[in-house]
Scaffold this motif. Structure first.
Motif, short mmCIF file in Angstrom:
data_model
loop_
_atom_site.label_atom_id
_atom_site.label_comp_id
_atom_site.label_asym_id
_atom_site.label_seq_id
_atom_site.Cartn_x
_atom_site.Cartn_y
_atom_site.Cartn_z
N ALA A 1 -9.49 0.56 -6.00
CA ALA A 1 -9.10 -0.45 -7.00
C ALA A 1 -9.25 0.09 -8.42
O ALA A 1 -8.44 -0.23 -9.30
CB ALA A 1 -9.93 -1.71 -6.82
N ASN A 2 -10.27 0.91 -8.66
CA ASN A 2 -10.48 1.43 -10.01
C ASN A 2 -9.34 2.34 -10.45
O ASN A 2 -8.93 2.34 -11.61
CB ASN A 2 -11.81 2.17 -10.10
CG ASN A 2 -11.91 3.34 -9.14
OD1 ASN A 2 -11.44 3.26 -8.00
ND2 ASN A 2 -12.56 4.42 -9.58
N SER B 1 0.82 -1.21 0.00
CA SER B 1 0.00 0.00 0.00
C SER B 1 0.86 1.26 0.00
O SER B 1 0.48 2.28 -0.59
CB SER B 1 -0.93 -0.01 1.21
OG SER B 1 -1.86 1.05 1.16
#
Length: 341
Positions: A305-306, A10
């Motif tokens: 996520a997109n 991340s």
């Protein structure tokens, strides 16, 4: 191990999101950004006459992310003692590739100057003696993933090693140490609210490293910038960061600005990227630092996520492999073993 890997991924992906979102707005003023794009909250293409980003597709990463991943691999290949020559050679090779792609203007001033000096025969240990801009801080996340927060002296020493060729100054090392400490705090499961305090401690130690160079104290600037925007509405905070903290490539501006963004975003990686992209100035680097630090504390579930799917110029499998290897090496360091064992 699973949580550390998630936080490490991340941190790297968050940094890439901040970098790519800020790519088309870098070097523009807040008013120019508003006139051209409105409020940037998604990937957009740079204008046709953009001074450095023209021609890049929306969502494309820049040197911030590329150098971050490169440094991570050199850290792992170096073993216990950072391989200074390997890093210099990797930077020189990377610079040739960047030139071949026509993106030389995306290099930061300190890195560009040091690489040119090395190419002209200057010893690498001397090339970075005046590098005081934010290039070291922008790519330092792998050191934060690799090194535990304690002992902080060891973390700062590793930061200083990686800065020597391009940013061997007290200001640049203090800035990079602050960011690395914040990332490390997140990887080990800490709360984003503790990042500023960790950063201030590391920056004070980092300021004792490298060649002393005149400039405002990084630790004090980070602490002040976080206090300045705490509790403020986003629009007011953006104005304060732009008008008072500053958003240039100077470490004394952009690194405290990134910590202020982390505070305004309340640790949310995508919000950190969005706020950074609308600041003007060195938006891609501020975004990479702020969203990377936020990502280290948030984990992959908090990343959109997109938008990850919209990133261009990055191999997510490569990022996962790097994060896995760095976390494994972190575990060996924690147990008193060699990085490359």
């Amino acid at each position: 191990m699973a949580q550390e890997l998630d936080r490490a991924m991340s941190a790297l992906i968050g940094g890439a999101l901040g970098d790519a979102l800020g790519m088309p707005t870098q070097l523009l003023s807040t008013s120019q950004i508003a006139a051209s794009y409105g409020f940037v909250d998604g990937f957009v293409s740079p204008s046709e006459n953009h001074p450095v980003s023209k021609g890049l597709p929306a969502g494309t990463i820049t040197d911030d992310t590329e150098q971050t991943l490169l440094l991570g691999r050199i850290l792992l290949e170096s073993g216990g003692e950072f391989d200074h020559r390997r890093w210099v050679n990797a930077l020189v090779d990377w610079e040739k590739d960047v030139k071949a792609r026509g993106s030389y203007d995306l290099l930061g001033p300190s890195t560009k100057r040091a690489i040119d000096a090395i190419n002209n025969g200057e010893p690498p240990e001397e090339a970075g003696r005046i590098g005081d801009t934010n290039g070291a801080a922008m790519r330092i996340a792998p050191v934060g993933i690799l090194m535990p927060t304690q002992p902080v002296e060891a973390l700062v020493a590793k930061v200083a090693e990686t800065c020597r060729a391009t940013h061997n100054t007290s200001i640049a090392i203090a800035s990079a140490a602050a960011v690395a400490a914040a990332v490390s705090n997140g990887v080990e499961g800490g709360d984003w609210r503790d990042a500023c305090a960790r950063a201030v401690t590391a920056a004070r130690l980092g300021a004792r490293q490298g060649h002393w160079i005149v400039g405002a104290d990084i630790a004090a600037r980070i602490e002040w910038a976080c206090d300045l925007v705490r509790g403020k509405a986003q629009a007011e905070a953006i104005r304060m960061i732009v008008d008072l903290v500053g958003t240039s490539v100077a470490s004394q501006e952009s690194v405290p600005a990134a910590f202020a963004v982390l505070e305004v975003a309340q640790g949310d990686p995508w919000q950190a990227a969005v706020i950074s992209a609308n600041l003007g100035g060195d938006t891609d680097t501020i975004g990479a630092i702020a969203a990377g630090m936020a990502g280290a504390h948030a984990g992959m579930a908090r990343l959109p996520a997109n938008h990850i799917a919209g990133l261009k110029g990055i191999d997510l499998d490569e990022v996962r492999s790097l994060a896995t290897d760095l976390v494994a090496a972190r575990g060996r360091i924690s147990r008193g073993k060699d990085v490359a064992e």
